[in-house]
Scaffold this motif. Structure first.
Motif, PDB file in Angstrom:
ATOM      1  N   ALA A  82       0.872  -1.175   0.000  1.00  0.00           N
ATOM      2  CA  ALA A  82       0.000   0.000   0.000  1.00  0.00           C
ATOM      3  C   ALA A  82       0.908   1.224   0.000  1.00  0.00           C
ATOM      4  O   ALA A  82       1.993   1.199   0.598  1.00  0.00           O
TER       5      ALA A  82
ATOM      6  N   ASN B  90      -2.273  -4.344  -4.903  1.00  0.00           N
ATOM      7  CA  ASN B  90      -2.099  -3.227  -3.983  1.00  0.00           C
ATOM      8  C   ASN B  90      -3.366  -2.980  -3.178  1.00  0.00           C
ATOM      9  O   ASN B  90      -4.472  -2.935  -3.730  1.00  0.00           O
TER      10      ASN B  90
ATOM     11  N   ASP C 169      -4.519  -0.378  -1.864  1.00  0.00           N
ATOM     12  CA  ASP C 169      -5.217   0.875  -2.153  1.00  0.00           C
ATOM     13  C   ASP C 169      -6.335   0.697  -3.179  1.00  0.00           C
ATOM     14  O   ASP C 169      -7.174   1.586  -3.346  1.00  0.00           O
ATOM     15  N   GLN C 170      -6.366  -0.452  -3.858  1.00  0.00           N
ATOM     16  CA  GLN C 170      -7.360  -0.665  -4.911  1.00  0.00           C
ATOM     17  C   GLN C 170      -8.676  -1.237  -4.385  1.00  0.00           C
ATOM     18  O   GLN C 170      -9.594  -1.460  -5.152  1.00  0.00           O
TER      19      GLN C 170
ATOM     20  N   SER D  31      -4.255   8.345   0.196  1.00  0.00           N
ATOM     21  CA  SER D  31      -4.497   7.371  -0.874  1.00  0.00           C
ATOM     22  C   SER D  31      -5.669   6.434  -0.604  1.00  0.00           C
ATOM     23  O   SER D  31      -6.073   5.687  -1.485  1.00  0.00           O
ATOM     24  N   LEU D  32      -6.247   6.449   0.600  1.00  0.00           N
ATOM     25  CA  LEU D  32      -7.257   5.447   0.947  1.00  0.00           C
ATOM     26  C   LEU D  32      -8.670   5.984   1.158  1.00  0.00           C
ATOM     27  O   LEU D  32      -9.638   5.299   0.869  1.00  0.00           O
TER      28      LEU D  32
ATOM     29  N   ARG E  96     -14.032   5.037   6.218  1.00  0.00           N
ATOM     30  CA  ARG E  96     -13.178   5.238   5.045  1.00  0.00           C
ATOM     31  C   ARG E  96     -13.887   6.101   4.006  1.00  0.00           C
ATOM     32  O   ARG E  96     -13.251   6.772   3.201  1.00  0.00           O
TER      33      ARG E  96
END
Length: 490
Positions: free
Chosen positions: A17, A84, A86-87, A295-296, A420
């Protein structure tokens, strides 16, 4: 030459990540700068994250090797080509991904057999690394991408469960046994601790984190991206409650001294380095607000519109980094009508990855609206920039408490619930108010003075003789002596 001591060899294995890989690369550079042989292990689709910035780095620093191991998508139920964290957005895919990483153990062992490192530095979320290191009779160090304060908060919450004493999700409770009186609500705890959503997913997530913490307890020690002068009471507190050896070697981002190195951290930027610098150069000192949620976090269209209205009302120049899943999405779907036209010359919108450290370090930047991820928070601290804190989830509400109550270098925007997905809970009036407070007037000046003092302390910590420098040297010396004392590992 015969008789020469063997050069210490450190292998680093980051979680897949961005927020974990970025500081790992910085740590690798720091080891290499101390003439330690350094190798990073990663997977094929994550390798450009390291190889591209290292192309530039090799001209200014000692070589860093990359070892690539296959990611077992077909075994873990992960879509092919997805490597990853983050996806993913759903809890189900998050759990699948975390468990899929366990299947990297055999490949890691093969690389260890080939490279024969003296120490394995592996992310907290890769718990099998402790067993692998033990198999090769070398120490495993855990990399925590957080700070001592947050770890003390987590330890106290897990041990004492103070949230069980409150009757509602928005009622405050005091976290026991901390040097300061810190209050949270159940809303601000991670969703899995509040037992919200899918019960089975909650159980599985708790099991994953339980395994990670158990492996950390068996490890040789912890590397922390922080520095003693930032949170001295909590360095001492965490040393006491954890029972682990802890080396505070941060801020690790400060190993990037040249603009090109700052620009190349992380994913390829969506803006040209020179265009970004030229825009900042055209602005007055401390006149620009930088906004980024990492990024999240997922920011809803309605919340983006509230941010835009708040920025416009504040009348401040700004750089706004926005991550959007749909690259073909029209701007008017998430921006007020003709917003960009009105903000021409006043605001710079970067769709995608922004060169954050480059922006924060520029003299034109006067404030940072941040989600309080630890990398971003510490980068803001290292740049002497006051913050508007807007935590979303994970440890971010704890980091906000550190910035607002202990360091006193920020203003809270008013986020109240850990999730999130950031929906339109914070209104433009509150965004405008927080930005204005941190940019204009006597309060803003006092925040800036405090922030600048922390910047000076951060930079002194990593210089020769500073606390982080000494921790790094101490760690290297201890690892070097470990090789001749193989029975030290408990």
């Amino acid at each position: 030459m015969a008789g020469e001591p063997q050069r210490l060899h450190i292998m680093l294995f980051p979680f897949m990540a961005a927020g974990h890989m970025i500081p790992t690369l910085d740590i690798a550079k720091m080891f290499a700068a101390q003439q330690v042989k350094t190798t990073i292990v990663t997977t094929p689709r994550n390798s450009p994250f390291f190889t591209k910035p290292l192309e530039t780095y090799k001209n200014i620093g000692p070589p860093i090797d990359i070892e690539i191991i296959p990611f077992p998508c077909h075994l873990g139920g992960i879509p092919e080509g997805i490597e990853n964290f983050d996806q993913f957005t759903s809890d189900e895919m998050v759990v699948k991904f975390l468990k899929a990483t366990y299947m990297l153990q055999e490949s890691l062992e093969q690389v260890m057999e080939k490279c024969k490192p003296d120490c394995l530095v592996a992310d907290l979320l890769l718990p099998f690394a402790t067993d692998v290191a033990a198999k090769f009779n070398i120490p495993r160090l855990v990399f925590f991408g957080t700070n001592n304060f947050a770890q003390c908060v987590i330890y106290s919450i897990m041990k004492y469960k103070p949230y069980e004493a409150v009757s509602s999700d928005d009622e405050e409770f005091v976290i026991p046994n901390l040097p300061h009186e810190i209050k949270l609500t159940k809303f601000q705890l991670p969703e899995m601790m509040r037992e919200q959503g899918d019960k089975q997913m909650t159980i599985e997530l708790m099991e994953v984190f339980g395994r990670a913490l158990a492996a950390e307890q068996k490890s040789y020690g912890v590397i922390m991206n922080s520095f003693y002068e930032l949170e001295p009471e909590y360095v001492d507190c965490y040393n006491k409650v954890s029972g682990r050896k802890i080396w505070n070697i941060g801020p690790v981002s400060l190993c990037n001294r040249e603009n090109e190195a700052k620009f190349q951290r992380g994913i390829k930027s969506s803006i040209d380095e020179y265009d970004c610098l030229q825009w900042l150069d055209s602005k007055k000192p401390k006149s620009v607000v930088y906004i980024c949620f990492g990024s999240l976090a997922e920011i809803s269209n309605s919340q983006l519109r509230e941010i835009a209205m708040g920025l416009e009302a504040s009348e401040q120049d700004f750089i706004w980094a926005i991550k959007r899943k749909n690259e073909n999405e029209k701007n008017d779907e998430w921006l007020p009508h003709e917003f960009e036209k009105r903000m021409e010359g006043k605001g710079l919108i970067i769709r995608g990855w922004a060169p954050q450290v480059l922006i924060l370090d520029h003299e034109a930047t006067g404030a940072f609206v941040t989600h309080c991820g630890w990398n971003s928070t510490l980068e803001g601290i290292s740049s002497g920039v006051p913050m508007v804190t807007w935590p979303a989830f994970a440890d971010q509400f704890y980091n906000e408490k550190l910035v607002i109550q202990i360091l006193k270098t920020g203003i809270a925007v008013g986020a109240k619930e850990s999730s999130r997905t950031v929906d339109a809970k914070v209104k433009h009036e509150d965004i405008n108010k927080a930005i204005t407070r941190v940019m204009v007037g006597q309060e803003a000046l006092e925040l800036r003075i405090k922030a600048n003092k922390l910047k000076d302390l951060a930079r002194k910590a990593v210089e020769v003789g500073g606390s982080s420098y000494c921790h790094m040297r101490s760690l290297i010396q201890e690892l070097s002596s470990y090789n001749v004392k193989p029975n030290m590992l408990d």
